[in-house]
Write an enzyme that holds these catalytic residues in place. Structure first.
Site, PDB file in Angstrom:
ATOM      1  N   ARG A  85       0.855  -1.186   0.000  1.00  0.00           N
ATOM      2  CA  ARG A  85       0.000   0.000   0.000  1.00  0.00           C
ATOM      3  C   ARG A  85       0.891   1.236   0.000  1.00  0.00           C
ATOM      4  O   ARG A  85       1.709   1.399   0.907  1.00  0.00           O
ATOM      5  CB  ARG A  85      -0.909   0.000   1.235  1.00  0.00           C
ATOM      6  CG  ARG A  85      -1.699   1.275   1.384  1.00  0.00           C
ATOM      7  CD  ARG A  85      -2.580   1.318   2.639  1.00  0.00           C
ATOM      8  NE  ARG A  85      -3.215   2.609   2.704  1.00  0.00           N
ATOM      9  CZ  ARG A  85      -3.181   3.446   3.748  1.00  0.00           C
ATOM     10  NH1 ARG A  85      -2.571   3.095   4.872  1.00  0.00           N
ATOM     11  NH2 ARG A  85      -3.771   4.610   3.683  1.00  0.00           N
ATOM     12  N   HIS A 129      -2.885  10.945   0.683  1.00  0.00           N
ATOM     13  CA  HIS A 129      -2.284  10.759   2.001  1.00  0.00           C
ATOM     14  C   HIS A 129      -1.597  12.080   2.379  1.00  0.00           C
ATOM     15  O   HIS A 129      -0.379  12.131   2.578  1.00  0.00           O
ATOM     16  CB  HIS A 129      -1.319   9.563   1.994  1.00  0.00           C
ATOM     17  CG  HIS A 129      -1.046   8.956   3.344  1.00  0.00           C
ATOM     18  ND1 HIS A 129      -1.142   7.610   3.603  1.00  0.00           N
ATOM     19  CD2 HIS A 129      -0.669   9.519   4.516  1.00  0.00           C
ATOM     20  CE1 HIS A 129      -0.827   7.356   4.882  1.00  0.00           C
ATOM     21  NE2 HIS A 129      -0.530   8.510   5.455  1.00  0.00           N
ATOM     22  N   GLU A 174      -7.403   8.679   6.397  1.00  0.00           N
ATOM     23  CA  GLU A 174      -7.643   9.326   7.685  1.00  0.00           C
ATOM     24  C   GLU A 174      -8.213  10.741   7.600  1.00  0.00           C
ATOM     25  O   GLU A 174      -7.553  11.719   7.973  1.00  0.00           O
ATOM     26  CB  GLU A 174      -6.349   9.342   8.520  1.00  0.00           C
ATOM     27  CG  GLU A 174      -5.757   7.956   8.721  1.00  0.00           C
ATOM     28  CD  GLU A 174      -4.628   7.911   9.743  1.00  0.00           C
ATOM     29  OE1 GLU A 174      -4.080   8.974  10.084  1.00  0.00           O
ATOM     30  OE2 GLU A 174      -4.313   6.811  10.215  1.00  0.00           O
ATOM     31  N   ASN A 306      -7.198   1.948  10.159  1.00  0.00           N
ATOM     32  CA  ASN A 306      -5.878   2.205  10.751  1.00  0.00           C
ATOM     33  C   ASN A 306      -6.041   2.199  12.260  1.00  0.00           C
ATOM     34  O   ASN A 306      -6.847   2.951  12.808  1.00  0.00           O
ATOM     35  CB  ASN A 306      -5.329   3.568  10.305  1.00  0.00           C
ATOM     36  CG  ASN A 306      -4.916   3.580   8.842  1.00  0.00           C
ATOM     37  OD1 ASN A 306      -4.998   2.564   8.152  1.00  0.00           O
ATOM     38  ND2 ASN A 306      -4.476   4.734   8.372  1.00  0.00           N
ATOM     39  N   TYR A 308      -3.827   1.997  16.001  1.00  0.00           N
ATOM     40  CA  TYR A 308      -2.575   1.978  16.758  1.00  0.00           C
ATOM     41  C   TYR A 308      -2.793   1.856  18.258  1.00  0.00           C
ATOM     42  O   TYR A 308      -2.029   1.200  18.948  1.00  0.00           O
ATOM     43  CB  TYR A 308      -1.762   3.254  16.486  1.00  0.00           C
ATOM     44  CG  TYR A 308      -1.245   3.327  15.075  1.00  0.00           C
ATOM     45  CD1 TYR A 308      -0.041   2.735  14.727  1.00  0.00           C
ATOM     46  CD2 TYR A 308      -1.984   3.966  14.075  1.00  0.00           C
ATOM     47  CE1 TYR A 308       0.438   2.773  13.428  1.00  0.00           C
ATOM     48  CE2 TYR A 308      -1.516   4.013  12.766  1.00  0.00           C
ATOM     49  CZ  TYR A 308      -0.303   3.415  12.446  1.00  0.00           C
ATOM     50  OH  TYR A 308       0.160   3.448  11.155  1.00  0.00           O
ATOM     51  N   GLU A 366      -3.340  -0.029   8.264  1.00  0.00           N
ATOM     52  CA  GLU A 366      -2.152   0.362   9.038  1.00  0.00           C
ATOM     53  C   GLU A 366      -2.276  -0.190  10.447  1.00  0.00           C
ATOM     54  O   GLU A 366      -3.352  -0.129  11.057  1.00  0.00           O
ATOM     55  CB  GLU A 366      -2.004   1.886   9.159  1.00  0.00           C
ATOM     56  CG  GLU A 366      -1.566   2.586   7.907  1.00  0.00           C
ATOM     57  CD  GLU A 366      -1.438   4.101   8.088  1.00  0.00           C
ATOM     58  OE1 GLU A 366      -1.181   4.567   9.220  1.00  0.00           O
ATOM     59  OE2 GLU A 366      -1.616   4.812   7.085  1.00  0.00           O
TER      60      GLU A 366
HETATM   61  C1  FCB Z   1      -1.046   7.403  10.688  1.00  0.00           C
HETATM   62  C2  FCB Z   1      -0.646   7.858   9.306  1.00  0.00           C
HETATM   63  C3  FCB Z   1       0.658   7.290   8.821  1.00  0.00           C
HETATM   64  C4  FCB Z   1       1.688   7.174   9.933  1.00  0.00           C
HETATM   65  C5  FCB Z   1       1.100   6.535  11.161  1.00  0.00           C
HETATM   66  C6  FCB Z   1       2.066   6.366  12.301  1.00  0.00           C
HETATM   67  O1  FCB Z   1      -1.905   8.346  11.241  1.00  0.00           O
HETATM   68  O2  FCB Z   1      -1.630   7.498   8.361  1.00  0.00           O
HETATM   69  O3  FCB Z   1       1.097   8.063   7.753  1.00  0.00           O
HETATM   70  O4  FCB Z   1       2.273   8.383  10.173  1.00  0.00           O
HETATM   71  O5  FCB Z   1      -0.010   7.263  11.603  1.00  0.00           O
END
Ligand code: FCB
Length: 459
Positions: A85, A129, A174, A306, A308, A366
């Site tokens: 990607r 992006h 995002e 995405n 985290y 992500e």
């Molecule tokens: C996300 C972004 C990506 C990267 C990660 C850590 O928000 O999409 O580009 O920076 O965080």
């Protein structure tokens, strides 16, 4: 930590045909910021402005991927990646945002796509992006409706040129970051602090997505098209009504403001009331024109997720102008971004998205962790914490699949260390380590671990 997020010793097998990939974004890796006719982007302007990036760095060179892409494809191939990607830099294609097409820019991505396909790697393209052409910013940027029209022209040019070979398209990465983080909190380009503008941005992003989907489908027959949202699930700091109320706001502003319109539910009424009270809608929802909501609710083939971390949410401090305060759980484990490691939130999120919104397919577009571990004297990079992060999140994802969630693929963030926006180069998310002085790439232990996961379709 609950039992379910412990490392599992049961063998985990993903469904046949599950897609294993890694992700990057143009501005974070390409460099060559002013070569071959590329126009200026808002991230060039932002990073060239002192004080905007923690370590004063920028993406002028980054990982020099623009020149090293054949080597990077070979690296992906050696890791066994099935999919990659990446994003297209709009100002390489249309240096002024619309109008004159810059053929060398298109040629670069065309060669990249051919190189990937020759290596047996499926390209997944993100159209936006974050690197808006500065020329469009100068004409009003995303707060202006004309930028949504410009995006459709851009999507048309790219999907005409690559649509014969590229079969997976993501319109935006995002929208929350592009709207609220960049136009209200002001941490990302263009660095505005204007709540009303951020709501116009959100609407124009969603609208441009809705308008672009049929154009991409026309130019790229048989392709799959979707959008990627970022999710930071919240948990209330206490069971008090006030903290639950703060949690509701956090969820509305982070997630429902985007999900609800995309899935045909219009903007959430509770948030319209909150944003009105906050002064973000001085003239009401005037930016919503007839037909917009139907366009935004266009059927897509997948939702990109995405993920985290999660956040703890509590009622606002009197001094704060936000209705809520968020912070990472104090007694927990954090990455170097100060993001809590909380895989159960991924599990809950995937279930929620499936049961509440029913996207036909979900990709994790992500997921990953920032740890700065570098090479030891033998040149080995023992990033055990990243391996543990990935293993625990993949275990959570696998549990969700067993519940019936149509999760069909996973992209690790990131293929290699790169320019982490306002945080600069100190935050390293890569599976592959990058020496920024020599541009040498070195697979970390996590990359070798991931290579085995791909080969075995599990662990
Ligand atoms: C996300 C972004 C990506 C990267 C990660 C850590 O928000 O999409 O580009 O920076 O965080």
């Amino acid at each position: 930590m609950t039992m379910t997020s412990q490392v599992s010793h049961q063998p985990i097998k993903f469904p046949p045909h599950f897609i294993w990939g890694a992700a990057t974004a143009a501005y974070q890796i390409e460099g060559a910021w002013n070569e071959d006719g590329r126009g200026e982007s808002i991230w060039d302007r932002f990073t060239h402005t002192p004080g905007k990036v923690e370590d004063g760095s920028n993406g002028d060179v980054a990982c020099d991927h623009y020149h090293r892409w054949p080597e990077d494809i070979a690296l992906m191939q050696s890791l066994g990646l099935q999919a990659y990607r990446f994003s297209i830099a709009w100002p390489r294609i249309l240096p002024q945002g619309r109008g004159q097409v810059n053929q060398p820019g298109l040629d670069f991505y065309s060669r990249l796509v051919d190189g990937l396909l020759a290596a047996g790697i499926e390209p997944y393209i993100t159209l936006y992006h974050w690197d808006l052409p500065q020329a469009l910013q100068d004409q009003g940027g995303w707060p202006a409706r004309a930028t949504a029209e410009a995006f459709v022209e851009y999507a048309d040019v790219v999907s005409r040129a690559l649509g014969d070979r590229v079969k997976h398209w993501i319109t935006h990465n995002e929208p929350w970051c592009i709207s609220f983080l960049s136009h209200y909190i002001g941490e990302h380009a263009p660095g505005w602090q204007d709540g009303a503008a951020s709501l116009r941005v959100a609407h124009h992003l969603l609208l441009s997505h809705g308008w672009a989907v049929p154009v991409i489908r026309r130019n790229s027959p048989g392709s799959q098209v979707g959008i990627t949202l970022n999710f930071t699930p919240g948990d209330p700091a206490s069971p008090s009504a006030a903290d639950w109320e703060a949690w509701r706001y956090h969820d509305g502003y982070s997630h429902r403001w985007f999900l609800d319109p995309l899935y045909g539910r219009h903007y959430p009424a509770d948030m319209v009331a909150d944003f009105t009270a906050q002064g973000f809608l001085p003239e009401g929802m005037v930016f919503v024109e007839a037909g917009d909501m139907a366009a935004i609710a266009v059927q897509t083939d997948f939702l990109g997720v995405n993920f985290y971390t999660r956040e703890i949410v509590r009622n606002k401090d009197a001094a704060d102008n936000l209705p809520q305060t968020v912070f990472p759980a104090p007694r927990s484990e954090w990455t170097e971004m100060n993001w809590e490691v909380h895989p159960d939130s991924l599990y809950n999120l995937l279930n929620r998205l499936h049961f509440e919104y029913r996207p036909p397919q979900i990709f994790i577009t992500e997921n990953g962790a920032s740890y700065a571990d570098g090479p030891d004297s033998q040149g080995q990079i023992k990033d055990e914490r990243r391996i543990a992060y990935l293993r625990r999140h993949l275990t959570a994802a696998h549990r969700a699949i067993k519940n019936g969630v149509p999760l069909v693929g996973y992209f690790g963030w990131s293929l290699m260390d790169n320019f982490e926006w306002a945080r600069g180069y100190r935050q390293r998310f890569g599976l592959v380590w990058v020496n920024y002085d020599t541009q040498q790439r070195l697979p970390k232990d996590s990359a070798l671990w991931y290579q085995r996961v791909i080969a075995e379709n599990g662990f």
